[in-house]
Design an enzyme around this catalytic site. Structure first.
Site, PDB file in Angstrom:
ATOM      1  CE  LYS A   1      -4.482  -1.907   1.649  1.00 42.66           C
ATOM      2  NZ  LYS A   1      -5.166  -1.857   2.389  1.00 42.66           N
TER       3      LYS A   1
ATOM      4  CE  LYS B   1      -9.375 -12.408   0.193  1.00 42.18           C
ATOM      5  NZ  LYS B   1      -9.157 -12.457   1.159  1.00 42.18           N
TER       6      LYS B   1
ATOM      7  CE  LYS C   1     -14.124  -5.724   2.260  1.00 40.14           C
ATOM      8  NZ  LYS C   1     -13.722  -4.914   3.225  1.00 40.14           N
TER       9      LYS C   1
END
Ligand code: TRP
Length: 339
Positions: free
Chosen positions: A118, A201, A204
């Site tokens: 990140k 995977k 969301k």
């Protein structure tokens, strides 16, 4: 011998109220929690403090926090057995987090893969300190309740390892205080993959809305997304790693119907991908319809009941958390407040 109630192991898990919860969250996590809820003493948290690591739209965050709690309930978590609560309603999470921060090292936090990913390509830019200390808050979530098992996906295992390191360090420095938790990984097949790229995977936070199914998606969207999902040119339904797209759809159907994916593959072997996809979409629609209906009722007509459940959950969590925090206060030399 007296009839002592057997003490159940404690399970803590949390989902961030960011983005829309997907079929992956539902089949890979929540449905498993429901299946095991009687065997454990459970705390199911909506980790809203983790969500603000990145700035959120306030109205959206409030809405999503209640929606995640409603999804827990609608999926079958029984609030009489398990505590359902918002992380920010139990102040001990942030209190323990600070004490653990003072016992954590810059080096170990810098090694967290999620932080590295990140903060990548952000050199010279502002990187929020919360992104760096986020795993300590997660450790506090877990350690406050003397948690034994933490059901998580593979991506969170490193954070549970860090939690164990922090707990051991504290126990060694100050005498045994925390239970050392273990990550509980979902069984094979429970991992639901991205519909556009079945090697990834289902997430969301993906930018491509066709790559995931939301728990709250209307039937037309589910049909469309499944019909467009990436498969292969072999044309025969089989449960084979050479056909990851088909494998994923079979895994989804298997997880919903509690059947073996190989058995389902046989059933649909010769029906062609179009009909197979239609059957798959219908299975998902039938599974989600009652959950969606219940969520909508909880968020509207039964909003008061939902808030009541969250208040009770927070009360129960606070009671458990307080015990640990008072111990920690004493050990490090802080004076626990009276009462
Ligand atoms: N970090 C987890 C995630 O992003 C969410 C989380 C926060 C969590 N605290 C937790 C998960 C404690 C398990 C236990 O998915």
């Amino acid at each position: 011998m007296t009839d002592q109630p057997i003490k159940k192991s404690i399970v803590f898990s949390g989902i961030q109220p960011t983005g829309n919860l997907t079929l992956g969250n539902y089949l890979g996590a929540i449905k498993n929690w429901v299946q095991h809820q009687e065997a454990f003493e459970n705390l199911f948290c909506v980790v809203d403090l983790h969500a603000i690591t990145l700035r959120q739209n306030p109205a959206e965050l409030r809405k999503r926090s209640l929606e995640v709690a409603a999804i827990y309930l609608a999926s079958g978590i029984n609030p009489k057995e398990s505590a359902i609560f918002l992380q920010s309603h139990v102040p001990e999470h942030t209190q323990l987090s600070w004490i653990l921060t003072c016992n954590s090292y810059m080096g170990e936090l810098s090694r967290m893969t999620q932080y590295k990913t990140k903060s990548q390509n952000k050199e010279g830019e502002a990187i929020e300190a919360g992104l760096f200390t986020y795993p300590i808050l997660m450790a506090a979530d877990i350690l406050l309740y003397q948690t034994e098992f933490v059901p998580v996906g593979q991506d969170q295992v490193q954070h549970v390892e860090l939690t164990r390191d922090l707990a051991l360090r504290f126990n060694n420095a100050y005498s045994p205080t925390f239970t050392i938790p273990k990550a509980l990984l979902p069984k094979a097949g429970a991992k639901i993959m991205d519909l556009s790229d079945p090697m990834k995977k289902m997430s969301k936070s993906s930018d491509n809305p066709n790559s995931f199914i939301r728990i709250m998606d209307p039937p037309e969207d589910i049909k469309r997304k499944i019909s467009r999902s990436v498969t292969d040119s072999l044309g025969v339904v089989a449960y084979s790693p050479e056909q990851p797209g088909i494998m994923n759809l079979l895994d989804i159907m298997a997880a919903i119907s509690n059947r073996a994916p190989e058995e389902l593959a046989k059933e649909y072997q010769h029906c062609g991908y179009k009909a197979f996809k239609e059957a798959c979409a219908q299975t998902i629609i039938d599974e989600l319809a009652p959950v969606q209906q219940r969520v909508n009722t909880l968020l509207t007509k039964e909003r008061g009941e939902l808030e009541e459940i969250l208040a009770k959950g927070a009360q129960k969590a606070h009671f458990m958390a307080q015990k640990t925090l008072r111990k920690v206060y004493k050990k490090v030399g802080l004076i626990p407040p009276l009462g």
